[in-house]
Design a protein around this motif. Structure first.
Motif, PDB file in Angstrom:
ATOM      1  N   MET A   1       0.850  -1.201   0.000  1.00  0.00           N
ATOM      2  CA  MET A   1       0.000   0.000   0.000  1.00  0.00           C
ATOM      3  C   MET A   1       0.884   1.248   0.000  1.00  0.00           C
ATOM      4  O   MET A   1       1.849   1.333   0.747  1.00  0.00           O
ATOM      5  CB  MET A   1      -0.906  -0.005   1.241  1.00  0.00           C
ATOM      6  CG  MET A   1      -1.856   1.186   1.301  1.00  0.00           C
ATOM      7  SD  MET A   1      -2.864   1.190   2.810  1.00  0.00           S
ATOM      8  CE  MET A   1      -3.836  -0.292   2.537  1.00  0.00           C
ATOM      9  N   SER A   2       0.563   2.199  -0.862  1.00  0.00           N
ATOM     10  CA  SER A   2       1.342   3.432  -0.933  1.00  0.00           C
ATOM     11  C   SER A   2       1.095   4.293   0.302  1.00  0.00           C
ATOM     12  O   SER A   2       0.070   4.170   0.974  1.00  0.00           O
ATOM     13  CB  SER A   2       0.993   4.213  -2.199  1.00  0.00           C
ATOM     14  OG  SER A   2      -0.372   4.577  -2.174  1.00  0.00           O
ATOM     15  N   PHE A   3       2.055   5.161   0.580  1.00  0.00           N
ATOM     16  CA  PHE A   3       1.946   6.053   1.741  1.00  0.00           C
ATOM     17  C   PHE A   3       0.826   7.055   1.512  1.00  0.00           C
ATOM     18  O   PHE A   3       0.797   7.755   0.502  1.00  0.00           O
ATOM     19  CB  PHE A   3       3.275   6.774   1.953  1.00  0.00           C
ATOM     20  CG  PHE A   3       3.246   7.771   3.074  1.00  0.00           C
ATOM     21  CD1 PHE A   3       3.058   7.356   4.384  1.00  0.00           C
ATOM     22  CD2 PHE A   3       3.403   9.125   2.833  1.00  0.00           C
ATOM     23  CE1 PHE A   3       3.023   8.266   5.435  1.00  0.00           C
ATOM     24  CE2 PHE A   3       3.378  10.045   3.869  1.00  0.00           C
ATOM     25  CZ  PHE A   3       3.189   9.603   5.176  1.00  0.00           C
ATOM     26  N   ASP A   4      -0.116   7.134   2.456  1.00  0.00           N
ATOM     27  CA  ASP A   4      -1.278   8.009   2.327  1.00  0.00           C
ATOM     28  C   ASP A   4      -1.486   8.741   3.649  1.00  0.00           C
ATOM     29  O   ASP A   4      -2.169   8.244   4.555  1.00  0.00           O
ATOM     30  CB  ASP A   4      -2.521   7.201   1.968  1.00  0.00           C
ATOM     31  CG  ASP A   4      -3.756   8.086   1.782  1.00  0.00           C
ATOM     32  OD1 ASP A   4      -3.600   9.326   1.808  1.00  0.00           O
ATOM     33  OD2 ASP A   4      -4.870   7.540   1.634  1.00  0.00           O
ATOM     34  N   PRO A   5      -0.887   9.935   3.804  1.00  0.00           N
ATOM     35  CA  PRO A   5      -1.022  10.654   5.081  1.00  0.00           C
ATOM     36  C   PRO A   5      -2.460  11.024   5.404  1.00  0.00           C
ATOM     37  O   PRO A   5      -2.820  11.153   6.574  1.00  0.00           O
ATOM     38  CB  PRO A   5      -0.144  11.892   4.885  1.00  0.00           C
ATOM     39  CG  PRO A   5      -0.032  12.064   3.411  1.00  0.00           C
ATOM     40  CD  PRO A   5      -0.078  10.686   2.842  1.00  0.00           C
ATOM     41  N   GLU A   6      -3.302  11.224   4.397  1.00  0.00           N
ATOM     42  CA  GLU A   6      -4.690  11.559   4.677  1.00  0.00           C
ATOM     43  C   GLU A   6      -5.376  10.424   5.433  1.00  0.00           C
ATOM     44  O   GLU A   6      -6.202  10.658   6.318  1.00  0.00           O
ATOM     45  CB  GLU A   6      -5.445  11.864   3.391  1.00  0.00           C
ATOM     46  CG  GLU A   6      -6.880  12.295   3.633  1.00  0.00           C
ATOM     47  CD  GLU A   6      -7.539  12.940   2.435  1.00  0.00           C
ATOM     48  OE1 GLU A   6      -8.777  12.941   2.396  1.00  0.00           O
ATOM     49  OE2 GLU A   6      -6.820  13.440   1.561  1.00  0.00           O
ATOM     50  N   ARG A   7      -5.002   9.188   5.112  1.00  0.00           N
ATOM     51  CA  ARG A   7      -5.574   8.037   5.799  1.00  0.00           C
ATOM     52  C   ARG A   7      -5.186   8.018   7.275  1.00  0.00           C
ATOM     53  O   ARG A   7      -5.914   7.483   8.119  1.00  0.00           O
ATOM     54  CB  ARG A   7      -5.102   6.746   5.105  1.00  0.00           C
ATOM     55  CG  ARG A   7      -5.645   5.455   5.690  1.00  0.00           C
ATOM     56  CD  ARG A   7      -5.205   4.268   4.847  1.00  0.00           C
ATOM     57  NE  ARG A   7      -3.756   4.220   4.721  1.00  0.00           N
ATOM     58  CZ  ARG A   7      -2.933   3.656   5.627  1.00  0.00           C
ATOM     59  NH1 ARG A   7      -3.438   3.113   6.716  1.00  0.00           N
ATOM     60  NH2 ARG A   7      -1.639   3.640   5.425  1.00  0.00           N
ATOM     61  N   LEU A   8      -4.043   8.637   7.590  1.00  0.00           N
ATOM     62  CA  LEU A   8      -3.566   8.659   8.965  1.00  0.00           C
ATOM     63  C   LEU A   8      -4.204   9.762   9.801  1.00  0.00           C
ATOM     64  O   LEU A   8      -4.145   9.732  11.026  1.00  0.00           O
ATOM     65  CB  LEU A   8      -2.039   8.844   8.982  1.00  0.00           C
ATOM     66  CG  LEU A   8      -1.226   7.820   8.188  1.00  0.00           C
ATOM     67  CD1 LEU A   8       0.253   8.181   8.249  1.00  0.00           C
ATOM     68  CD2 LEU A   8      -1.458   6.412   8.707  1.00  0.00           C
ATOM     69  N   ALA A   9      -4.783  10.750   9.146  1.00  0.00           N
ATOM     70  CA  ALA A   9      -5.373  11.890   9.853  1.00  0.00           C
ATOM     71  C   ALA A   9      -6.660  11.490  10.565  1.00  0.00           C
ATOM     72  O   ALA A   9      -7.321  10.499  10.221  1.00  0.00           O
ATOM     73  CB  ALA A   9      -5.641  13.030   8.874  1.00  0.00           C
ATOM     74  N   GLN A  10      -7.020  12.279  11.574  1.00  0.00           N
ATOM     75  CA  GLN A  10      -8.275  12.061  12.279  1.00  0.00           C
ATOM     76  C   GLN A  10      -9.450  12.236  11.309  1.00  0.00           C
ATOM     77  O   GLN A  10      -9.376  13.026  10.357  1.00  0.00           O
ATOM     78  CB  GLN A  10      -8.407  13.056  13.431  1.00  0.00           C
ATOM     79  CG  GLN A  10      -7.386  12.875  14.533  1.00  0.00           C
ATOM     80  CD  GLN A  10      -7.602  11.580  15.300  1.00  0.00           C
ATOM     81  OE1 GLN A  10      -8.715  11.073  15.390  1.00  0.00           O
ATOM     82  NE2 GLN A  10      -6.516  11.037  15.842  1.00  0.00           N
ATOM     83  N   PRO A  11     -10.562  11.509  11.533  1.00  0.00           N
ATOM     84  CA  PRO A  11     -11.705  11.604  10.603  1.00  0.00           C
ATOM     85  C   PRO A  11     -12.185  13.034  10.376  1.00  0.00           C
ATOM     86  O   PRO A  11     -12.519  13.410   9.248  1.00  0.00           O
ATOM     87  CB  PRO A  11     -12.778  10.755  11.301  1.00  0.00           C
ATOM     88  CG  PRO A  11     -12.001   9.758  12.106  1.00  0.00           C
ATOM     89  CD  PRO A  11     -10.774  10.493  12.569  1.00  0.00           C
ATOM     90  N   ALA A  12     -12.230  13.859  11.431  1.00  0.00           N
ATOM     91  CA  ALA A  12     -12.703  15.236  11.270  1.00  0.00           C
ATOM     92  C   ALA A  12     -11.802  16.022  10.332  1.00  0.00           C
ATOM     93  O   ALA A  12     -12.274  16.842   9.534  1.00  0.00           O
ATOM     94  CB  ALA A  12     -12.774  15.937  12.629  1.00  0.00           C
ATOM     95  N   ILE A  13     -10.491  15.766  10.389  1.00  0.00           N
ATOM     96  CA  ILE A  13      -9.547  16.475   9.528  1.00  0.00           C
ATOM     97  C   ILE A  13      -9.664  15.986   8.083  1.00  0.00           C
ATOM     98  O   ILE A  13      -9.552  16.786   7.139  1.00  0.00           O
ATOM     99  CB  ILE A  13      -8.108  16.295  10.046  1.00  0.00           C
ATOM    100  CG1 ILE A  13      -7.993  16.808  11.491  1.00  0.00           C
ATOM    101  CG2 ILE A  13      -7.113  17.014   9.151  1.00  0.00           C
ATOM    102  CD1 ILE A  13      -8.405  18.246  11.686  1.00  0.00           C
TER     103      ILE A  13
END
Length: 367
Positions: free
Chosen positions: A1-13
């Motif tokens: 899986m490619s690096f996805d910082p958005e996936r790591l962010a809190q749901p609200a963000i």
């Protein structure tokens, strides 16, 4: 899986969309040079007070030191000016920061935020960032005699529900320029439960002159759930130094201080803000010039058949009755920068700052 910082962010963000600051003005200054008329950001074209500039310059020699984390000198001066105690004040990197942090502190998944349709864009952003449900109350109709598209305080009171923890108001309001009276705010506060916080953003408060319009600061003693935010960015012309403040019951301010960054107001901003408070002649001049130029612009636009909303700010909302994007682009091509309001749900309008007389003439001639 490619690096996805958005996936790591809190749901609200992940659900959040960033605040849109408008055009890239530093780049446009290079492109257009002195001919550029910057009428999109509601700045005070008079420029800073000479006293503020002198104090800022003197403070530069101390920038190797950390700034006063309490903003002591400025805190004492503002407390005296507004008739509050020093522990009722909290300082922010512009009032924008304070408005965002209020939602972080008091709102959340089980604590909703209420705001008005066509209110300041930061209000729904603050709610979303906190993961809080947002209750958006429709604005007054365009045909309203005194506050078209402004806050409908009666409807907001009627829409209150148990989970609403925070209510954002703006008086006068950005982007409409409209306002509600002191009496109307008092009546609204009487209908709000004590455990629901009411925030009145007065970023344009120094420009208030209309009959019945007054600062909410006078109501703080009677309403411990009231919070008022203010800014040095508008009438005081210190937008580039980023400094604002809020006034609240001391117990509310104490809770806020747990989140505030210790050194969020830099040395230069503190010095300039403290100095400009003593320059009453500068502030009165800024208010008078703005009122005269705003009236001249309103009169000229009306004579040409353009509709503007009533305003107690340093800008006008121009209502074209049709999509304003084409006109905005044509003005832009002639180096006249105004702010389209499609992002606010007002695609038929343009927000035009009251600039210097030369800038206002450029706008009127180009229009």
């Amino acid at each position: 899986m490619s690096f996805d910082p958005e996936r790591l962010a809190q749901p609200a963000i992940r659900r959040l969309r960033a605040y849109d600051p408008g055009h890239d003005l530093p780049r446009l200054r290079t492109r257009f040079g002195a001919v550029l008329a910057e009428l999109g950001s509601n700045e005070n074209a008079l420029g800073p007070s000479p006293a503020a500039l002198e104090a800022a310059h003197a403070a530069l020699s101390e920038t190797y030191r950390y700034p006063d984390p309490r903003c002591g000198a400025l805190r004492e001066a503002l407390a005296q000016q507004h008739g509050v105690t020093p522990d009722q004040l909290v300082f922010g990197n512009g009032s924008h920061e304070l408005l965002m942090q209020l939602a972080q502190i008091f709102a959340g998944a089980d604590a909703a935020v209420m705001h008005a349709q066509f209110g300041f864009a930061v209000f729904p952003i603050a709610a979303a960032a906190a993961g809080a449900p947002a209750v958006c109350v429709p604005a007054l109709p365009r045909t309203h005699p005194t506050a078209p598209l402004g806050h409908d305080l009666d409807a907001m009171a009627d829409a209150l529900r148990e989970d609403v923890r925070l209510i954002y108001l703006a008086n006068p309001n950005n982007p409409t320029g409209t306002w509600f009276t002191h009496a109307a705010l008092e009546a609204f506060l009487q209908r709000v439960p004590r455990d629901t916080l009411v925030v009145v953003d007065e970023a344009y408060g120094e420009y208030m002159q209309a009959p019945g319009l007054d600062t909410a600061i006078a109501l703080l003693d009677a309403h411990p759930n009231l919070i008022v935010t203010r800014s040095f960015s508008k009438a005081y012309a210190l937008a580039g130094l980023r400094i604002g403040y809020l006034l609240a019951h001391a117990s509310v301010a104490a809770v806020f201080e747990r989140l505030r960054e210790s050194f969020n107001i830099n040395q230069v901003a503190q010095a300039a803000a403290r100095a400009v408070l003593d320059d009453a002649a500068y502030l009165q001049s800024a208010i008078d010039i703005n009122a005269a130029e705003r009236a001249r612009m309103e009169r000229t636009l009306s004579e040409r058949g353009f509709a503007t909303l009533p305003s107690q700010t340093n800008f006008l909302l121009l209502d074209l009755g049709e999509d304003a994007q084409v006109l905005e682009q044509r003005l832009f091509d002639q180096a006249v920068i105004v702010r389209p309001m499609g992002g606010y749900g007002l695609p038929h309008t343009l927000r035009v700052s009251v600039g210097s007389r030369a800038e206002n003439d450029r706008f009127l001639e180009t229009l």
